[in-house]
Design a protein around this motif. Sequence first.
Motif, PDB file in Angstrom:
ATOM      1  N   TYR A 307       0.906  -1.342   0.115  1.00 44.66           N
ATOM      2  CA  TYR A 307       0.170  -0.034  -0.080  1.00 44.66           C
ATOM      3  C   TYR A 307       1.064   1.175  -0.127  1.00 44.66           C
ATOM      4  O   TYR A 307       0.791   2.033  -0.681  1.00 44.66           O
ATOM      5  N   TYR A 308       1.915   1.315   0.912  1.00 45.42           N
ATOM      6  CA  TYR A 308       2.824   2.528   0.811  1.00 45.42           C
ATOM      7  C   TYR A 308       3.438   2.781  -0.434  1.00 45.42           C
ATOM      8  O   TYR A 308       3.395   3.737  -0.842  1.00 45.42           O
ATOM      9  N   LEU A 309       3.970   1.475  -1.087  1.00 41.25           N
ATOM     10  CA  LEU A 309       4.723   1.664  -2.265  1.00 41.25           C
ATOM     11  C   LEU A 309       3.788   2.079  -3.434  1.00 41.25           C
ATOM     12  O   LEU A 309       4.376   2.709  -4.232  1.00 41.25           O
ATOM     13  N   ARG A 310       2.572   1.749  -3.438  1.00 39.51           N
ATOM     14  CA  ARG A 310       1.616   1.986  -4.467  1.00 39.51           C
ATOM     15  C   ARG A 310       1.031   3.206  -4.430  1.00 39.51           C
ATOM     16  O   ARG A 310       0.779   4.038  -5.342  1.00 39.51           O
ATOM     17  N   PHE A 311       0.723   3.772  -3.073  1.00 39.92           N
ATOM     18  CA  PHE A 311      -0.347   4.723  -3.001  1.00 39.92           C
ATOM     19  C   PHE A 311       0.245   5.999  -2.267  1.00 39.92           C
ATOM     20  O   PHE A 311      -0.377   7.104  -2.138  1.00 39.92           O
TER      21      PHE A 311
END
Length: 462
Positions: A307-311
Motif C-alpha cells: 500500500y505504501y509503495l503503490r499509493f
Amino acid sequence: MTAFVSALDLFSIGIGPSSSHTVGPMRAARAFAEQLARGGAIDRVTRITCSLYGSLGATGLGHGTPDAVVAGLAGLKPDDCDPDQVRGAWSRLGSEGGTVHIAARHPITMTQSDLTLEPRTRLPGHPNAMTLQAWGDDDALPLAEETYYSVGGGFIRREGDAAQEAEALRHPLPYDTADELLALCEEHGVSFCDIARSNEVAVHGEEGIDAGLDAIWAAMAECVEHGLATEGTLPGGLGVKRRAPEVRRRLEEYDRDAAHTAGLRDTSTEWLHAFALAVNEENAAGGRVVTAPTNGAAGIIPAVGHYYLRFVPGADREGIRRYLLTAAAIASLVKKNASISGAEGGCQAEVGSACAMAAGALCAVLGGTPRQIENAAEIAMEHHLGLTCDPVAGLVQVPCIERNAIASSTAVSAARLALHGDGTHLVSLDTVIETMRQTGLDMMTKYKETSEGGLAVNVIEC
C-alpha cells in the motif's frame, strides 16, 4: 535481556501454514538431528519418535506439523527448502514405513505411528511442546531425548536452555519498554527505525542489515505476486477458493476504466485487501511466506508495505527498510512483554501484534514522530484485545485469511488517525501490551489455537 530482536530473526523466510506449528517444529526436529550428528550417536539410531503436546497436538494435522517434523529430521530448513518436499512428508510414510535420512545422511525407517498427537497433555514451558526421542537396538532407554517449545513466530526454545544474553551485550541502544524506546528517541533526536538500525548494525554491519532487509522484502513481494496470480482451491477439505486473483483482475479492470472516467471510487483499500489475501492464501497452501511476526498474521506487514509503495508519493526502497525496522522494533516489545503466539495469547497476539507493527511502521514512513508512531501501534493493538484464535478444522484459512485483510485496513486507519494528533494519548503502548498479556492469560484454552471453541466448533465442516 533487552527486548530488541533483530528484524532478520523476526521476519524469517519460511513456509506455510504456521510459524509455530510448521516452521518451529521443523527447526526443532532439524536441531535434534544435528545434535545426534554432532554427538556421534546418529549411526546407532534405528528409530525416532515424536510426541506433539497441547496446541501442537490439537491442530498439528491441519497445520502440517507431522510433515514439518519429518522434513526437519531429514535436514530440511524452512527458509530455503522446496515446500513440495515438506507437503506430505509424513503421510507418504504410511503404516508400513518409509526411509528418512536423518540429518540428510543416516537412513532409518519411520512410520506414521512414530509421531503421536497428545492434545490433552500440556507441558509447563509453553502450549506448543514436542518431545523427540532417538532409539537404538535396545528399546529400554532412548539414545537421546529432547523437549522443544515452539514459542511463536518460528522461534524455538529447548527445555533447560538458559536465556541468551550475548546478543544483548552487542546492542548499543537496548530497551525493554516502549517508554524506554521513546526516551532513547528523544535523547538522540531520532526515530524508532534509527534505534533499531543502530542495534542491527552492531550485529550485522551496514551492508549485512541492508541486504537482509532487502531479501526479506523481496520474499514478501514474491509471495504477494504469486498469490495474486495463483488460482485454485486451498488444501485441507474446507473447499476454500483462492480469491486474490479474481480481486486483482477486477481492480485492474476498474482502474483502467478510472483512468478515463472522472469520479470513480478510490481502490487503494481494496488493493490493500487483495495484497493481504494473496499472502495468506499462499500461506494456507503451504507456500513460501515470511513470518511477520507469525505465519497466521503474515499478510498484514507486506500488504501495508505494498500500500505504501503503490499509493504514497515518494515511497521507495529506503522507506521499506525504515518500515521493516520500525515494525521489528514494535514486535520486539510485544514478544518481550507479552506474546506473539496464538497458542499462548489467542489471535490478539498474532494479528493484533502484526496490526500494531504495520500501523506504527506506516506512521513512521508517512513522517510521524516517535510519539505518533507509538500512538499508532497502541491504537491498532487496543482494538484487537480479546481476539480469539479459533481456526476451523485446525486450518489457517477461516477466519484467518479475511482477518489479515481487515487488520491491514485497521493498521492504515490507525496510522492515519495517529498522524492527526500530536502523539499525546491516554493509553500507552506499554499499557496495551500488558493488557494483551493479561487477557491472554485469562482467555480459556479452547480459544487459543486448539480449534475447540468459537468458529471452530460452530462452523460445519463440509
